[in-house]
Write an enzyme that holds these catalytic residues in place. Sequence first.
Site, PDB file in Angstrom:
ATOM      1  CE  LYS A  19      52.139  16.611  68.949  1.00  0.00           C
ATOM      2  NZ  LYS A  19      52.408  17.895  69.509  1.00  0.00           N
ATOM      3  CE1 TYR A  59      56.666  18.987  66.427  1.00  0.00           C
ATOM      4  CE2 TYR A  59      57.391  16.641  67.053  1.00  0.00           C
ATOM      5  CZ  TYR A  59      56.605  17.547  66.878  1.00  0.00           C
ATOM      6  OH  TYR A  59      55.227  17.098  67.176  1.00  0.00           O
ATOM      7  CG  ASN A 123      49.977  19.615  71.727  1.00  0.00           C
ATOM      8  OD1 ASN A 123      50.405  18.451  71.411  1.00  0.00           O
ATOM      9  ND2 ASN A 123      50.302  20.839  71.158  1.00  0.00           N
ATOM     10  CG  HIS A 126      52.254  17.269  63.776  1.00  0.00           C
ATOM     11  ND1 HIS A 126      52.638  18.809  63.912  1.00  0.00           N
ATOM     12  CD2 HIS A 126      52.225  17.088  62.368  1.00  0.00           C
ATOM     13  CE1 HIS A 126      53.047  18.971  62.782  1.00  0.00           C
ATOM     14  NE2 HIS A 126      52.660  18.074  61.842  1.00  0.00           N
ATOM     15  CD  GLU A 137      54.601  18.686  58.819  1.00  0.00           C
ATOM     16  OE1 GLU A 137      53.582  18.292  59.020  1.00  0.00           O
ATOM     17  OE2 GLU A 137      55.000  19.640  59.537  1.00  0.00           O
TER      18      GLU A 137
HETATM   19  N1  ATP Z   1      56.846  26.402  75.055  1.00  0.00           N
HETATM   20  C1  ATP Z   1      56.629  24.980  74.691  1.00  0.00           C
HETATM   21  N2  ATP Z   1      56.927  24.165  75.821  1.00  0.00           N
HETATM   22  C2  ATP Z   1      56.743  22.976  75.514  1.00  0.00           C
HETATM   23  N3  ATP Z   1      56.315  22.101  74.025  1.00  0.00           N
HETATM   24  C3  ATP Z   1      56.243  23.278  73.149  1.00  0.00           C
HETATM   25  C4  ATP Z   1      56.198  24.457  73.345  1.00  0.00           C
HETATM   26  N4  ATP Z   1      55.838  25.229  72.367  1.00  0.00           N
HETATM   27  C5  ATP Z   1      55.538  24.149  71.516  1.00  0.00           C
HETATM   28  N5  ATP Z   1      55.678  23.040  72.041  1.00  0.00           N
HETATM   29  C6  ATP Z   1      55.497  21.468  71.573  1.00  0.00           C
HETATM   30  O1  ATP Z   1      56.143  21.634  70.140  1.00  0.00           O
HETATM   31  C7  ATP Z   1      55.191  21.248  69.361  1.00  0.00           C
HETATM   32  C8  ATP Z   1      55.156  22.088  67.920  1.00  0.00           C
HETATM   33  O2  ATP Z   1      55.093  23.335  68.196  1.00  0.00           O
HETATM   34  P1  ATP Z   1      54.540  24.094  67.043  1.00  0.00           P
HETATM   35  O3  ATP Z   1      54.483  25.812  67.824  1.00  0.00           O
HETATM   36  O4  ATP Z   1      54.724  23.951  65.813  1.00  0.00           O
HETATM   37  O5  ATP Z   1      52.854  24.011  67.241  1.00  0.00           O
HETATM   38  P2  ATP Z   1      51.791  23.346  66.591  1.00  0.00           P
HETATM   39  O6  ATP Z   1      52.179  23.407  64.968  1.00  0.00           O
HETATM   40  O7  ATP Z   1      50.422  23.590  66.791  1.00  0.00           O
HETATM   41  O8  ATP Z   1      52.158  21.736  66.897  1.00  0.00           O
HETATM   42  P3  ATP Z   1      52.231  20.534  66.021  1.00  0.00           P
HETATM   43  O9  ATP Z   1      53.572  21.072  65.366  1.00  0.00           O
HETATM   44  O10 ATP Z   1      52.471  19.613  67.132  1.00  0.00           O
HETATM   45  O11 ATP Z   1      51.120  20.331  65.413  1.00  0.00           O
HETATM   46  C9  ATP Z   1      53.870  21.806  69.964  1.00  0.00           C
HETATM   47  O12 ATP Z   1      52.883  20.770  69.394  1.00  0.00           O
HETATM   48  C10 ATP Z   1      54.049  21.280  71.384  1.00  0.00           C
HETATM   49  O13 ATP Z   1      53.673  19.939  71.657  1.00  0.00           O
END
Ligand code: ATP
Length: 145
Positions: A19, A59, A123, A126, A137
């Site tokens: 990211k 997303y 974080n 992805h 994706e």
């Molecule tokens: N409560 C939150 N506040 C802010 N950002 C969030 C929150 N929850 C998720 N995100 C963001 O949205 C992204 C997608 O959330 P998801 O639950 O799909 O997590 P993930 O699958 O681990 O992450 P990613 O899809 O980025 O791999 C997360 O990586 C994070 O950056």
Amino acid sequence: MGFGLVNLWAMNSTFFMCKPDAVERGLIGEIIRRIEATGLKIVRAELRVVDEATAKAHYAEHEGKPFFGELISFITSSPVFVTEISGPDGTWEIVRKLMGKTNPAEAAPGTIRGDLATSISANLVHGSDSADSARRELANFFPVR
Ligand SMILES: Nc1ncnc2c1ncn2[C@@H]1O[C@H](COP(=O)(O)OP(=O)(O)OP(=O)(O)O)[C@@H](O)[C@H]1O
């Protein structure tokens, strides 16, 4: 036995992205090193700015959530490093284990997020969370194969 690109294409692929925070902090090399150390192969990669339509499709499951706007503007704010990673069955799962939990505060030491990430929105990485997500994706980010 050879392990050529043709064989790799036929194997399991997953979508993985460094990211904007990873790119800005100069962590692409360190992150990809950890992936390659498992034996998985990068078979496609590009540094690019993601457009809004691609980000929203990616997303879509989070549309309507309070953090959705912030998530889209973050992911489209500056270049990301998008990749296709190939390996054996369950490649997506190997990558997810390396990444660690979504919230870096809960991610185990030794994982990318546990060692290097700073917050839930920043974080670093992805990775697709199932074989179906991986197909969807990869098609979204790499429509021309
Ligand atoms: N409560 C939150 N506040 C802010 N950002 C969030 C929150 N929850 C998720 N995100 C963001 O949205 C992204 C997608 O959330 P998801 O639950 O799909 O997590 P993930 O699958 O681990 O992450 P990613 O899809 O980025 O791999 C997360 O990586 C994070 O950056």
